[in-house]
Scaffold this active site. Structure first.
Site, PDB file in Angstrom:
ATOM      1  N   ASP A 120      34.433  37.102  44.569  1.00  0.00           N
ATOM      2  CA  ASP A 120      34.014  37.499  43.233  1.00  0.00           C
ATOM      3  C   ASP A 120      34.174  36.249  42.350  1.00  0.00           C
ATOM      4  OD1 ASP A 120      33.400  39.199  40.998  1.00  0.00           O
ATOM      5  OD2 ASP A 120      35.539  39.233  40.537  1.00  0.00           O
ATOM      6  N   ASP A 147      34.192  36.200  38.168  1.00  0.00           N
ATOM      7  CA  ASP A 147      34.962  36.383  36.935  1.00  0.00           C
ATOM      8  C   ASP A 147      36.349  36.926  37.250  1.00  0.00           C
ATOM      9  OD1 ASP A 147      32.971  35.628  34.908  1.00  0.00           O
ATOM     10  OD2 ASP A 147      31.866  37.344  35.695  1.00  0.00           O
TER      11      ASP A 147
END
Length: 214
Positions: A10, A12
């Site tokens: 991922d 953020d």
């Protein structure tokens, strides 16, 4: 933690520290539309902009609102920094295929990686690339397919509950990092680490143990 044939990240909260930027952007947007910022913020983590807009403003034109949010975001781009430990972790990941799977848009993630000096991988799945965002497993399945690696042999590094669920439903092993959520909120992961340095240790300790066993 099994030996990874590939690592899927991922973005953020895992590689980029964008928390304050998005808190400010979504709060300003929510206030401007007469919405409770805290309610909106509680539903943004790990989710695509289009999905948040569909939940809180289904009566508004998502293209117009997206442009407004992008404008607010561009005003604060200089605030984005790599999460501590991201640079050495990605350097170590050169030994295996890796990819990013993000709810962020291509332009935003691309500009952030360039400005922070993080390397963009050959395989990147952005919000525009999937029909269904997290917690759907579509993004992680797409990344594994593009890498040519079975999901069961991929380790996903996530920081949000929706992302953990997406990766688990894709059949991946999930290593959570508690940069934005508590370990209790990330309980669906196979393991949880407090920092990216600890993530790196877990990933490559698994590799060393397997080599030793051979």
């Amino acid at each position: 933690m099994p030996l990874p044939a590939a690592v899927l990240f991922d973005v953020d909260g895992v590689l980029l520290d964008t928390g304050e930027l998005f808190r400010q952007v979504w709060s300003r947007w929510a206030t401007g539309h007469g919405l409770d910022p805290e309610q909106v913020l509680a539903r943004t983590s790990g989710r695509r902009t289009v999905d948040v807009l569909g939940e809180f403003a289904p009566h508004l034109d998502p293209r117009v609102e997206r442009l407004s949010l992008d404008g607010l975001t561009r005003q604060r781009m200089a605030e984005v920094r790599p999460v501590p430990g991201a640079v050495p972790l990605l350097r170590d990941c050169r030994r295996v295929p890796w990819a990013i799977v993000t709810s962020g848009s291509r332009w935003f993630v691309g500009e952030c990686f360039r400005s922070t000096g993080l390397p963009l991988p050959a395989v990147a799945v952005y919000d525009e690339d999937v029909r269904h965002g997290k917690p759907s497993p579509e993004g992680y399945l797409t990344a594994a397919r593009r890498l040519g690696v079975a999901p069961a042999r991929c380790v996903v590094v996530e920081d949000a509950p929706d992302g953990v669920r997406a990766a688990k439903d894709a059949g991946c092993t999930v290593l959570a990092v508690s940069t934005t959520h508590t370990p209790a909120q990330l309980a669906g992961a196979d393991a949880c680490a407090p920092t990216l340095a600890a993530v790196s240790e877990l990933l490559w300790t698994a590799r060393n143990e397997e080599v030793t066993d051979d």
